[in-house]
Design an enzyme around this catalytic site. Structure first.
Site, PDB file in Angstrom:
ATOM      1  N   HIS A  26    -139.036   3.119  54.421  1.00  0.00           N
ATOM      2  CA  HIS A  26    -139.109   2.508  55.746  1.00  0.00           C
ATOM      3  C   HIS A  26    -140.356   1.657  55.934  1.00  0.00           C
ATOM      4  CE1 HIS A  26    -136.111   5.603  57.416  1.00  0.00           C
ATOM      5  NE2 HIS A  26    -135.520   4.529  56.951  1.00  0.00           N
TER       6      HIS A  26
ATOM      7  N   ARG B 119    -121.422  -3.673  50.351  1.00  0.00           N
ATOM      8  CA  ARG B 119    -120.969  -2.892  49.191  1.00  0.00           C
ATOM      9  C   ARG B 119    -121.268  -1.413  49.451  1.00  0.00           C
ATOM     10  NH1 ARG B 119    -123.030  -7.616  45.967  1.00  0.00           N
ATOM     11  NH2 ARG B 119    -121.320  -8.278  44.630  1.00  0.00           N
TER      12      ARG B 119
ATOM     13  N   ARG C 221    -116.603  -3.407  52.875  1.00  0.00           N
ATOM     14  CA  ARG C 221    -115.708  -3.306  51.730  1.00  0.00           C
ATOM     15  C   ARG C 221    -115.626  -1.814  51.417  1.00  0.00           C
ATOM     16  NH1 ARG C 221    -116.540  -5.241  46.214  1.00  0.00           N
ATOM     17  NH2 ARG C 221    -118.463  -4.101  46.116  1.00  0.00           N
TER      18      ARG C 221
ATOM     19  N   GLU D 199    -109.387 -10.376  43.537  1.00  0.00           N
ATOM     20  CA  GLU D 199    -110.243 -10.347  42.345  1.00  0.00           C
ATOM     21  C   GLU D 199    -109.467  -9.984  41.085  1.00  0.00           C
ATOM     22  OE1 GLU D 199    -113.644  -7.875  43.329  1.00  0.00           O
ATOM     23  OE2 GLU D 199    -112.412  -6.361  44.293  1.00  0.00           O
TER      24      GLU D 199
ATOM     25  N   ASN E 216    -116.740 -12.444  40.915  1.00  0.00           N
ATOM     26  CA  ASN E 216    -117.360 -11.685  39.812  1.00  0.00           C
ATOM     27  C   ASN E 216    -116.268 -10.994  38.999  1.00  0.00           C
ATOM     28  OD1 ASN E 216    -119.586 -12.458  41.202  1.00  0.00           O
ATOM     29  ND2 ASN E 216    -120.038 -10.433  42.042  1.00  0.00           N
ATOM     30  N   ASP E 217    -115.335 -10.389  39.719  1.00  0.00           N
ATOM     31  CA  ASP E 217    -114.244  -9.717  39.021  1.00  0.00           C
ATOM     32  C   ASP E 217    -113.105 -10.663  38.674  1.00  0.00           C
ATOM     33  OD1 ASP E 217    -114.880  -6.992  38.491  1.00  0.00           O
ATOM     34  OD2 ASP E 217    -114.995  -6.705  40.657  1.00  0.00           O
TER      35      ASP E 217
ATOM     36  N   ARG F 265    -117.681  -8.577  32.452  1.00  0.00           N
ATOM     37  CA  ARG F 265    -118.804  -9.205  33.158  1.00  0.00           C
ATOM     38  C   ARG F 265    -120.156  -8.665  32.729  1.00  0.00           C
ATOM     39  NH1 ARG F 265    -117.612  -7.163  39.394  1.00  0.00           N
ATOM     40  NH2 ARG F 265    -119.823  -7.297  39.800  1.00  0.00           N
TER      41      ARG F 265
ATOM     42  N   CYS G 183    -116.992 -14.014  48.317  1.00  0.00           N
ATOM     43  CA  CYS G 183    -118.212 -13.205  48.359  1.00  0.00           C
ATOM     44  C   CYS G 183    -118.743 -12.889  46.964  1.00  0.00           C
ATOM     45  CB  CYS G 183    -117.980 -11.924  49.155  1.00  0.00           C
ATOM     46  SG  CYS G 183    -116.710 -10.880  48.435  1.00  0.00           S
TER      47      CYS G 183
END
Ligand code: PEP
Ligand code: MG
Length: 590
Positions: free
Chosen positions: A197, A304, A340, A439, A462-463, A473, A510
């Protein structure tokens, strides 16, 4: 060698908040609460001792409340409130200390110290870095209680009357809330990690900070000249003239960059022919909302959520998830937050739970496939998301959809989660946009069927590149073939965008591809409605969008679609927009 004759020392820590400051060190003395002795309490005094402890907890609560009320910093309020207030009410800390006073007949200080010691040890054992770093919160609240019990004064940061850099073993949010920005240029601490924090608050305050330096308070003395480089996580003690000059130059460059970002983050993201595009941020942890906002994100385009599960033997409870989600949603509101749902396994393996080995995890029980097999886990998360939805602008998307039935099933789970919340009488919101990630090539091919079932698409390049081009990847051997500009990828994006438009649903991107300024004209021209990327990438992409027209982007896309290789597509982009990108980079970072 410095003028004073002292050797220059370079300390390496964790970059908690970007920026550079140069100044004199001010050591924050936190001694006093560490030396606690044990003494026995006579049986007839036990109740009085418990009462003394309870009143110290009350004192700590009102001290925290005062900090919260006096603070105008929203994120800081949330941080202190959520975590530390909760700890003061927690059975683990509160209940066990009372129990220890009663059963061991010891003084409250000793009971608190031993309970805190045990809790800290348990937290430090946790595999999850975020949880480990919560040890700092436990220390801060127990320090507050202890100060009242022992009568030791808290370090008075508010009274500092010269421009300094704070050097401390650790700083609590209560300490940092007293920081007067006129006086404190930055701070460094021995303790702390990336998600502690203290670092988050430094980001909110926008002052440079380096944490986790371990020995800063031993190496540095009051009034030593130090340089804090919060961008690279470096501290230089007794810098030479040459180092000072070098950092002064870097400081100027950074200040200029920040000024540009601040100015530009408020500008609309409109092309020269007046088409508006939203640029959003991808985050992994709730704390990142601070940088998302600082870098001008129009919302969170990809949260994510799996990062809160990774490395844990016991998955987070619904309430733990809900509290984190609500924080993010409330801080971002009215901007949207796209959750997601859990995307674990594949390259984000959980060590427990998968009893069988997978020969090919990327094609295995990953993401939505895992969730559909684990209704308990899935429903816990869906309930938490629907509950958080009542506090702001929430959207939800399912990852790695490769078949129609997966959407049907996932939506049924969502309805069940809503029904169970209604039955439990908990507030929630079911009426939120539900989308899917595109994806997997099967999802591209079936996009027209899938579009009828959802409110939006979000392309995860990415996928999509991994599965579309059959390139792992994470495999270095084939990394040269992992090409976002491969014509096959571009055609898959185009098909998805065309189908989305025909079905009147928005299409976002994204994946990492969205965060490259040179790709922006291509993606806009292909018909994407929103781009989401890591927060730091936002300013350059926004500037790129503001410098191009949708019409010329579309023209360029026509040409790109006729090409045969990634290299050819890159050359077209470079020839048309490369200079623009280079100029922007130079402008912003010079
Ligand atoms: C993607 O695949 O492009 C994506 C955004 O998801 P992740 O990187 O988390 O798999
Ligand atoms: Mg993905």
């Amino acid at each position: 060698m410095q003028k004073s004759g002292k050797e220059e020392i370079v300390l390496k820590g964790i970059n908690a908040s970007a920026g550079i400051c140069i100044g004199k060190a001010y050591l924050v003395d936190r001694s006093g609460v560490d030396v606690i002795t044990r003494y026995a309490i006579a049986e007839k005094r036990i109740n009085a001792e418990v009462k003394r402890f309870k009143s110290a907890v009350q004192y700590a609560k009102s001290a925290l409340r005062a900090i919260i009320e006096n603070s105008s910093r929203e994120v800081q309020k949330a941080v202190i409130l959520e975590t530390q207030m909760a700890l003061l009410n927690d059975k683990m800390l509160y209940g066990r200390t009372i129990e220890t006073i009663e059963t061991e007949r010891v003084n409250a200080e000793w009971a608190l110290k031993s309970v805190v010691g045990r809790i800290k040890a348990a937290f430090q054992e946790m595999p999850d870095a975020y949880m480990r770093e919560r040890v700092a919160d436990i220390t801060h609240v127990s320090d507050l209680v202890m100060r009242h019990l022992t009568g030791v004064e808290a370090p008075d940061i508010a009274r500092i009357d010269k421009r300094v850099i704070l050097v401390a073993h650790d700083l609590s949010p209560a300490d940092t809330s007293q920081i007067n920005l006129e006086r404190v240029k930055g701070f460094i601490t021995n303790l702390g990690g990336k998600t502690s924090h203290t670092g988050i608050i430094a980001q909110t305050l926008e002052i440079p900070a380096v944490v986790g330096l371990e020995t800063a308070t031993q190496t540095i003395h009051n009034d030593d000249v130090i340089i804090v480089d919060g961008t690279d996580g470096v501290v230089v003690v007794h810098p030479t003239e040459k180092t000072l000059l070098e950092y002064e130059e870097r400081q100027t460059r950074f200040e200029r960059y920040k000024a540009v970002i601040t100015r530009e983050s408020h500008l609309k993201t409109e092309t020269t022919d007046r088409r508006h595009f939203d640029v959003l941020a991808n985050i992994e942890f709730p704390e990142e909302v601070v940088s998302a906002i600082n870098y001008g994100a129009a919302g969170i385009g990809l949260y994510r959520t799996e990062f809160q599960y990774l490395g844990r033997t016991v998955f987070p409870s619904e309430n733990e998830l809900f509290e984190n989600y609500r924080d993010v949603v409330e801080v971002m509101a009215p901007r949207p937050v796209i959750f997601r749902t859990l995307d674990i396994n594949g390259d984000k393996a959980i060590h427990s739970d998968l009893s069988h080995d997978e020969q090919n995890p990327a094609l295995g029980l990953r993401a939505i496939r895992y969730c559909l097999k684990r209704p308990d886990v899935f429903k816990t998360q869906l309930r938490a998301i629907l509950r958080a939805a009542a506090f702001g602008n929430v959207r939800l998307m399912f990852p790695l959809i490769s078949a129609y039935f997966e959407i049907q099933l996932a939506k049924r789970f969502l309805d069940d989660a809503a029904a169970s919340l209604a039955a439990d009488g908990l507030p929630y919101k079911r009426d939120i946009p539900v989308g899917i990630m595109i994806e997997v090539p099967a999802a591209v091919v079936m996009a027209d069927v899938l579009a009828k079932e959802v409110d939006f698409f979000s392309i995860g390049t990415n996928d999509l590149i991994q599965y579309g081009l059959a390139i792992d990847r994470g495999n270095k051997q084939v990394a040269h073939m992992y090409q976002p500009l491969d014509p096959a990828v571009i055609r898959m994006i185009k098909h998805t965008a065309d189908v989305a438009r025909a079905n009147r649903i928005p299409v976002h991107m994204c994946g990492e591809m969205a965060g490259r300024p040179l790709h922006a004209p291509l993606l806009l021209g292909l018909g994407l409605d929103e781009l989401s990327m890591n927060p730091q990438a936002i300013p350059l992409v926004k500037r790129m969008i503001r410098s191009i027209s949708l019409a010329e982007s579309k023209k360029m896309v026509k040409k790109a679609l006729s090409l045969r290789t990634a290299r050819e597509v890159f050359e077209v982009l470079r020839d048309s927009f490369g200079e623009l990108v280079a100029n922007h980079r130079r402008d912003m970072q010079a």
